[in-house]
Design an enzyme around this catalytic site. Structure first.
Site, mmCIF file in Angstrom:
data_model
loop_
_atom_site.group_PDB
_atom_site.id
_atom_site.type_symbol
_atom_site.label_atom_id
_atom_site.label_comp_id
_atom_site.label_asym_id
_atom_site.label_seq_id
_atom_site.Cartn_x
_atom_site.Cartn_y
_atom_site.Cartn_z
ATOM 1 N N ASN A 10 0.855 -1.187 0.000
ATOM 2 C CA ASN A 10 0.000 0.000 0.000
ATOM 3 C C ASN A 10 0.901 1.250 0.000
ATOM 4 O O ASN A 10 1.739 1.412 0.881
ATOM 5 C CB ASN A 10 -0.881 -0.039 1.264
ATOM 6 C CG ASN A 10 -1.817 1.139 1.347
ATOM 7 O OD1 ASN A 10 -1.411 2.279 1.109
ATOM 8 N ND2 ASN A 10 -3.054 0.900 1.700
ATOM 9 N N HIS A 13 0.933 6.239 1.899
ATOM 10 C CA HIS A 13 1.686 7.179 2.732
ATOM 11 C C HIS A 13 2.806 7.893 2.000
ATOM 12 O O HIS A 13 3.325 8.892 2.484
ATOM 13 C CB HIS A 13 2.138 6.511 4.027
ATOM 14 C CG HIS A 13 0.933 6.129 4.836
ATOM 15 N ND1 HIS A 13 0.069 7.081 5.338
ATOM 16 C CD2 HIS A 13 0.385 4.931 5.122
ATOM 17 C CE1 HIS A 13 -0.936 6.478 5.934
ATOM 18 N NE2 HIS A 13 -0.777 5.171 5.820
ATOM 19 N N HIS A 46 -5.644 3.623 -1.695
ATOM 20 C CA HIS A 46 -6.979 3.969 -1.185
ATOM 21 C C HIS A 46 -7.335 5.381 -1.633
ATOM 22 O O HIS A 46 -6.704 6.345 -1.198
ATOM 23 C CB HIS A 46 -6.935 3.866 0.346
ATOM 24 C CG HIS A 46 -8.254 4.103 1.027
ATOM 25 N ND1 HIS A 46 -8.409 3.944 2.387
ATOM 26 C CD2 HIS A 46 -9.468 4.477 0.557
ATOM 27 C CE1 HIS A 46 -9.660 4.217 2.734
ATOM 28 N NE2 HIS A 46 -10.327 4.556 1.631
ATOM 29 N N ARG A 48 -9.540 8.068 -0.988
ATOM 30 C CA ARG A 48 -10.512 8.468 0.040
ATOM 31 C C ARG A 48 -11.372 9.597 -0.477
ATOM 32 O O ARG A 48 -10.960 10.370 -1.349
ATOM 33 C CB ARG A 48 -9.789 8.913 1.315
ATOM 34 C CG ARG A 48 -9.041 7.800 2.007
ATOM 35 C CD ARG A 48 -8.452 8.296 3.309
ATOM 36 N NE ARG A 48 -9.469 8.447 4.324
ATOM 37 C CZ ARG A 48 -9.682 7.585 5.321
ATOM 38 N NH1 ARG A 48 -8.916 6.537 5.469
ATOM 39 N NH2 ARG A 48 -10.647 7.793 6.185
ATOM 40 N N ARG A 52 -7.153 12.747 0.827
ATOM 41 C CA ARG A 52 -6.049 13.211 1.694
ATOM 42 C C ARG A 52 -4.692 12.655 1.267
ATOM 43 O O ARG A 52 -3.670 13.217 1.603
ATOM 44 C CB ARG A 52 -6.322 12.884 3.157
ATOM 45 C CG ARG A 52 -6.196 11.428 3.490
ATOM 46 C CD ARG A 52 -6.318 11.189 4.973
ATOM 47 N NE ARG A 52 -7.668 11.415 5.456
ATOM 48 C CZ ARG A 52 -8.175 10.792 6.518
ATOM 49 N NH1 ARG A 52 -7.427 9.955 7.200
ATOM 50 N NH2 ARG A 52 -9.400 10.999 6.900
ATOM 51 N N GLU A 73 -8.637 0.469 -3.115
ATOM 52 C CA GLU A 73 -9.406 0.512 -1.863
ATOM 53 C C GLU A 73 -10.341 1.697 -1.901
ATOM 54 O O GLU A 73 -9.916 2.809 -2.274
ATOM 55 C CB GLU A 73 -8.441 0.732 -0.707
ATOM 56 C CG GLU A 73 -8.271 -0.436 0.188
ATOM 57 C CD GLU A 73 -7.424 -0.043 1.359
ATOM 58 O OE1 GLU A 73 -7.804 0.883 2.099
ATOM 59 O OE2 GLU A 73 -6.363 -0.651 1.517
ATOM 60 N N THR A 104 -8.303 3.575 8.361
ATOM 61 C CA THR A 104 -9.495 2.731 8.425
ATOM 62 C C THR A 104 -9.529 2.044 9.792
ATOM 63 O O THR A 104 -8.611 1.318 10.145
ATOM 64 C CB THR A 104 -9.444 1.685 7.293
ATOM 65 O OG1 THR A 104 -9.023 2.341 6.100
ATOM 66 C CG2 THR A 104 -10.783 1.041 7.074
ATOM 67 N N GLU A 154 -11.026 -9.510 3.167
ATOM 68 C CA GLU A 154 -9.754 -9.110 3.789
ATOM 69 C C GLU A 154 -10.034 -8.942 5.279
ATOM 70 O O GLU A 154 -10.852 -8.105 5.672
ATOM 71 C CB GLU A 154 -9.220 -7.814 3.174
ATOM 72 C CG GLU A 154 -7.902 -7.412 3.839
ATOM 73 C CD GLU A 154 -7.116 -6.371 3.059
ATOM 74 O OE1 GLU A 154 -7.129 -6.404 1.807
ATOM 75 O OE2 GLU A 154 -6.489 -5.523 3.713
ATOM 76 N N HIS A 197 -3.756 -4.479 7.779
ATOM 77 C CA HIS A 197 -3.828 -3.365 8.722
ATOM 78 C C HIS A 197 -2.893 -3.575 9.899
ATOM 79 O O HIS A 197 -3.055 -4.505 10.680
ATOM 80 C CB HIS A 197 -5.236 -3.073 9.234
ATOM 81 C CG HIS A 197 -5.425 -1.598 9.444
ATOM 82 N ND1 HIS A 197 -4.947 -0.944 10.544
ATOM 83 C CD2 HIS A 197 -5.963 -0.661 8.651
ATOM 84 C CE1 HIS A 197 -5.210 0.343 10.424
ATOM 85 N NE2 HIS A 197 -5.817 0.547 9.286
HETATM 86 N N1 PXP Z 1 -5.894 -3.150 4.108
HETATM 87 C C1 PXP Z 1 -6.857 -2.213 4.250
HETATM 88 C C2 PXP Z 1 -8.240 -2.565 3.841
HETATM 89 C C3 PXP Z 1 -6.553 -0.914 4.723
HETATM 90 O O1 PXP Z 1 -7.514 0.006 4.864
HETATM 91 C C4 PXP Z 1 -5.221 -0.610 5.023
HETATM 92 C C5 PXP Z 1 -4.862 0.778 5.476
HETATM 93 O O2 PXP Z 1 -5.009 1.665 4.420
HETATM 94 C C6 PXP Z 1 -4.254 -1.614 4.857
HETATM 95 C C7 PXP Z 1 -4.620 -2.871 4.416
HETATM 96 C C8 PXP Z 1 -2.813 -1.345 5.153
HETATM 97 O O3 PXP Z 1 -2.678 -1.075 6.509
HETATM 98 P P1 PXP Z 1 -1.292 -0.518 7.050
HETATM 99 O O4 PXP Z 1 -1.024 0.764 6.313
HETATM 100 O O5 PXP Z 1 -1.541 -0.340 8.499
HETATM 101 O O6 PXP Z 1 -0.258 -1.571 6.742
#
Ligand code: PXP
Length: 251
Positions: A10, A13, A46, A48, A52, A73, A104, A154, A197
């Site tokens: 992901n 960030h 993602h 949003r 953001r 996402e 999330t 998931e 997550h």
């Molecule tokens: N899976 C989902 C559905 C999420 O919402 C997120 C956070 O955006 C992640 C995975 C990844 O989580 P993390 O950034 O904490 O590794």
């Protein structure tokens, strides 16, 4: 013979950092290319409602530029379904979304607004997109995901990871059992099982021992580690942890 777990990276960030200065750098799509070069099996982003981090143009670039599956996402809103149907990612992961949350915060409540979620799933699947639902590892949520004809669930690992971070051993134990039970239940129901997550090297290694998991989606920890050791080394260590947990490499 156990199979390796797919690693979805992901890159939200990297976009968070870019947006902090309002310019173009660091480029999240460059991060996606680097992650793929370092062995990522897919890229997650993602979009949003408040944009953001990831923006619409990032999604379009990811779709056209990356060589691995894109996992989009999103909240199950009409606006997002419309965008997803124009981007046509490999998969969409439907997540709950609140404006005020930092990230999330929990799984989707499938018993609230079920018809709305059913319609979103139908539209996305008609467009040829695989649909994943981000849910808590509870039997009733998994049964509902199956009834709604999702392809994937998931399972939300955030509570487990947080309990470990806070040193709450009892909570961590209970959450881990819930995740393993949920993964087995979802797999037996014919759903593909992912997790995500809050995962880091240690939690990814531990969870990889549960053979029902097919894919982990990891962002915050990996991007943070990449600041110190580089993307390629962070992914190498994560891959090693996952393979170790799955019994594919010896210590
Ligand atoms: N899976 C989902 C559905 C999420 O919402 C997120 C956070 O955006 C992640 C995975 C990844 O989580 P993390 O950034 O904490 O590794």
């Amino acid at each position: 013979m156990p199979f390796p777990i797919r690693l979805g990276v992901n890159i939200d960030h990297v976009a968070t950092l870019r947006n902090a200065r309002g310019g173009l750098r660091p480029d999240p799509i460059r991060a996606a290319h680097q992650a793929i070069a370092a062995g990522a099996d897919g890229i997650t982003a993602h979009l949003r409602e408040d944009r953001r981090h990831i923006r619409d143009a990032d999604m379009r670039r990811l779709k056209s530029e990356i060589s691995r599956p894109l996992n989009f996402e999103m909240a199950a809103t009409e606006e997002m379904v419309k965008i997803a149907c124009s981007v046509l990612p490999h998969a969409c992961c439907l997540v709950p979304e609140k404006r005020e949350e930092r990230t999330t915060e929990g799984g989707l409540d499938l018993h609230y607004d079920t018809d709305h979620i059913r319609r979103a799933i139908g539209t996305l699947k008609d467009a040829g997109i695989r649909v994943s639902l981000f849910i808590e590892a509870d039997e009733s949520a998994i049964e509902t995901a199956k009834a709604l004809e999702a392809d994937i669930v998931e399972l939300h690992t955030g509570t487990w990871c947080h309990a470990i971070e806070m040193g709450d051993a009892a909570m961590a134990k209970a959450e881990f059992s819930r995740l393993v039970r949920g993964a087995r239940f979802a797999d037996a129901a014919g759903l593909e099982v992912h997790a995500g997550h809050g995962l880091d090297y240690a939690t990814a290694e531990r969870l990889a021992g549960c053979v029902q998991f097919v894919e982990f989606n990891i962002g915050h920890f990996l991007i943070g580690e990449a600041v110190f050791v580089g993307m390629s080394e962070a992914l190498r260590q994560m891959r090693h942890a996952m393979d170790l947990g799955r019994g594919l490499v010896k210590v």
